[in-house]
Design a protein around this motif. Structure first.
Motif, short mmCIF file in Angstrom:
data_model
loop_
_atom_site.label_atom_id
_atom_site.label_comp_id
_atom_site.label_asym_id
_atom_site.label_seq_id
_atom_site.Cartn_x
_atom_site.Cartn_y
_atom_site.Cartn_z
N PHE A 141 0.81 -1.21 0.00
CA PHE A 141 0.00 0.00 0.00
C PHE A 141 0.85 1.27 0.00
CE2 PHE A 141 -3.23 -2.93 1.81
CZ PHE A 141 -4.14 -2.78 0.78
N PHE A 144 1.67 1.62 -3.91
CA PHE A 144 0.59 0.87 -4.54
C PHE A 144 0.58 1.09 -6.04
CE2 PHE A 144 -3.87 -0.02 -5.60
CZ PHE A 144 -3.97 -1.27 -5.06
N LEU A 166 -10.16 -1.48 0.23
CA LEU A 166 -9.91 -2.44 -0.86
C LEU A 166 -9.99 -3.89 -0.39
CD1 LEU A 166 -7.11 -0.57 -2.84
CD2 LEU A 166 -9.50 -0.86 -3.47
N PRO A 167 -9.27 -4.29 0.67
CA PRO A 167 -9.40 -5.70 1.09
C PRO A 167 -10.82 -6.04 1.56
CG PRO A 167 -7.45 -4.73 2.06
CD PRO A 167 -8.23 -3.60 1.45
N THR A 170 -13.12 -6.82 -1.22
CA THR A 170 -12.81 -8.03 -1.99
C THR A 170 -12.72 -9.25 -1.09
OG1 THR A 170 -10.49 -7.45 -1.85
CG2 THR A 170 -11.62 -6.83 -3.86
N ALA A 171 -13.45 -9.22 0.01
CA ALA A 171 -13.54 -10.38 0.91
C ALA A 171 -12.18 -10.87 1.38
CB ALA A 171 -14.33 -11.52 0.26
N SER A 172 -11.21 -9.98 1.52
CA SER A 172 -9.93 -10.46 2.06
C SER A 172 -9.41 -9.56 3.16
CB SER A 172 -8.89 -10.63 0.96
OG SER A 172 -9.18 -9.81 -0.12
#
Lengths: 315, 305
Positions: A141, A144, A166-167, A170-172
């Motif tokens: 990051f 980035f 962002l994570p 996106t399910a992370s």
């Protein structure tokens, strides 16, 4: 015979009574151990300066005062920092909620090649300690550039909300593997007929998900939202590394002593150098920090526990 | 709309489902590649390099296994702490499991104030803030509490001489007595670690159909038999989930000495390279440990169809 019967029942009643008494004592004791750190913090937070130095004052303040609260409130810039902490936690939890439910639904209801491999990877992300990817993620990051897609130099996203957004989208994000797992277990348990009825009526998978599955996913929405919100709000390591350590409640709490001694003049300035007083201030700050999540928990708690019973988190 | 397009392209129902499946999990695939796999691979590379931060980024110099040998042979605390942490978890795992099962059974019964009791038992999940952990380390109140407990000679809850003497006079093996005493003294930590396992067991207990117990009652089973023949087998999937959860949780927890040591060395002593090597060594050991335990338990697991 009658006599015997009634005395037999009396003994049985006695036994039941005794059992519930023992159970009550046990549960109360355990609850006390859990609540003890919170209770002692609350008790000290109302004590005046004299009480704190007096070892004979325990639990019940002799000079009841709200002074600690006003000082701590000023010292951690409560409203400002609270708003930013809450905003971050709310953004992250809502995004995680959406992404994890969608992904969980995909895993539960569709057959596709490589499904078991991808699902194994979901579990894997949960087992790997976040510390392993902490530093590379920080550098990710800090510079980035999406594998060089955005130019050589890249952007510095540290200090913005993007390293969290962002994570989460996106399910992370933080412990999102667990949420995907919970969502998948829930959707697997839903009856097939619901979906089939929607398909017969001509709805596509997207519409079916939105109009049939989502409205009945209430229980897991509460669980995922609450867990995600609380874990993000309480998180310290990720937040301190990715935000540059300022503008959020945990960091304000840590520098509380210093802030108070610069903000206030004597006598409070001198009092802060006493460990007893500084500790009481910090504990008051911790109560202020915990207040919002305790409040949210109290509202959602009944619904939350019911949800866990109905969904059966695992299995 | 997408569906109509797919139909027009003459794609079979099965392939349609595949495409939609990938569509739904696509957020995860993206996130996994960008925010998990990439940093994960980078961390392997870091562990075999020396990292220099420059103005426009960072440089990596390949150093081979130097970081690993530093962690294993030169660092004064690493190996010691690793062994201690495995010892602790091996000792605590059975206690947490038994305790959380016991509490789940209690909370599953009907009594006045059950909702309140449940709410309180899950409170540790809500209150486990990282910053509180860090502040408590330097906190006067906490130190005073431990100090006053130490005045009694033994530190912790179990300070009553009578009980201690009683335990020692029972002529049980000394190791066993010490184990019990440490366990009792660590009650607060154990209760906190048990919050989610209690939840998992509770949801498992709820899912066992009442009719099975009725059948067992008619056949004249005792409570003990009912536990081993009905409850335990049907709870075995939850047992496995709990064991995995407790191990993973204890190894990633802030209270874990190694994790805080690795975080320290991140900023100090060895830098990024050594701390990556340390966490990789530790992680591999944890995975092996987990694999062995899962193998042992999953042999005896029973899934209800």
């Amino acid at each position: 015979m009658d006599n015997f019967k009634s005395s037999f029942f009396k003994i049985k009643n006695m036994k039941d009574y005794l059992y519930s008494l023992v159970r009550m004592i046990l549960i109360c004791g355990l609850c006390f151990i859990i609540l003890y750190p919170l209770l002692i913090r609350i008790a000290t937070s109302f004590m005046g300066y004299e009480d704190l130095l007096d070892p004979s004052v325990r639990w019940i303040p002799r000079n009841f005062t709200l002074q600690n609260y006003t000082i701590a409130y000023e010292g951690i810039y409560y409203i400002e920092n609270l708003i930013s902490s809450l905003t971050l936690a709310l953004t992250v939890s809502i995004l995680s909620l959406f992404s994890c439910i969608i992904v969980g639904y995909g895993f539960a209801r569709f057959e596709f090649r490589g499904r078991s491999i991808w699902f194994a990877l979901v579990i894997f992300t949960f087992i790997v300690p976040p510390q392993i990817i902490l530093v590379p993620n920080y550098l990710n990051f800090r510079f980035f550039n999406l594998f060089g897609l955005l130019g050589e130099e890249g952007f510095n996203l540290i200090g913005t909300y993007w390293p969290f957004i962002l994570p989460a989208a996106t399910a992370s994000g933080l412990r999102n593997g667990l949420f995907v797992f919970i969502a998948r277990q829930f959707f697997i348990g839903m009856p097939d007929s619901l979906e089939e009825a929607a398909y017969v009526d001509g709805a596509g998978p997207l519409k079916t998900f939105r109009t049939v599955m989502l409205p009945s996913a209430g229980p897991i929405i509460v669980i995922i939202f609450l867990f995600s919100f609380v874990w993000q709000y309480n998180d310290y390591i990720m937040t301190s590394l990715l935000t540059g350590r300022s503008g959020f409640l945990p960091f304000a709490l840590q520098s509380l002593r210093g802030t108070v001694s610069t903000l206030y003049e004597a006598p409070i300035e001198d009092w802060v150098s006493e460990p007893e007083f500084a500790s009481a201030l910090e504990n008051t700050g911790i109560i202020l920090f915990l207040a919002p999540i305790i409040f949210i928990y109290l509202i959602l708690q009944r619904y939350f526990i019911e949800s866990i019973q109905r969904t059966g988190i695992v299995g | 709309m997408i569906l109509r397009l797919l139909r027009k392209l003459n794609i079979s129902y099965k392939s349609q489902r595949e495409i939609f499946g990938y569509f739904f999990i696509s957020p995860f695939i993206l996130g996994f590649l960008m925010f998990f796999l990439y940093p994960f691979v980078m961390s392997i590379i870091f562990s075999i390099s020396e990292i220099e931060l420059t103005t426009g980024g960072f440089n990596l110099n390949f150093v081979g296994t130097e970081n690993y040998s530093y962690a294993l042979f030169s660092d004064p605390d690493f190996t010691y702490e690793v062994v201690t942490s495995f010892g602790t978890i091996a000792a605590e795992l059975p206690i947490i499991i038994i305790f959380s099962y016991f509490v789940a059974v209690l909370l599953n019964q009907k009594f006045k104030g059950r909702t309140t009791a449940r709410a309180i038992f899950f409170l540790p999940v809500i209150l486990s803030a990282g910053v509180i952990h860090y502040m408590d380390q330097g906190d006067f109140l906490q130190q005073a509490m431990t100090a006053s407990a130490q005045l009694g000679g033994v530190d912790g809850i179990l300070t009553s001489e009578v009980i201690l003497n009683l335990l020692y006079q029972m002529e049980l093996p000394d190791n066993f007595v010490e184990y019990i005493i440490t366990a009792v003294n660590r009650t607060p930590e154990i209760i906190n670690a048990a919050a989610i396992p209690i939840l998992i067991f509770l949801s498992g207990l709820q899912s066992i159909p009442q009719s099975l117990y009725e059948v067992a009652d008619i056949d004249g089973a005792t409570g003990w038999e009912k536990f081993w023949k009905v409850t335990f087998p049907l709870l075995s999937p939850m047992l496995l989930a709990n064991v995995i959860y407790i191990i993973v949780d204890s190894f990633t927890n802030l209270n874990n000495e190694i994790i805080s040591m690795i975080q320290e060395s991140l900023l100090g002593r060895g830098g990024f390279g050594v701390s990556s090597a340390m966490i990789w060594l530790y992680f591999l050991l944890v995975i092996i440990f987990l694999a062995i335990i899962i193998k042992i338990i999953s042999r005896n697991i029973i899934y209800m169809e």
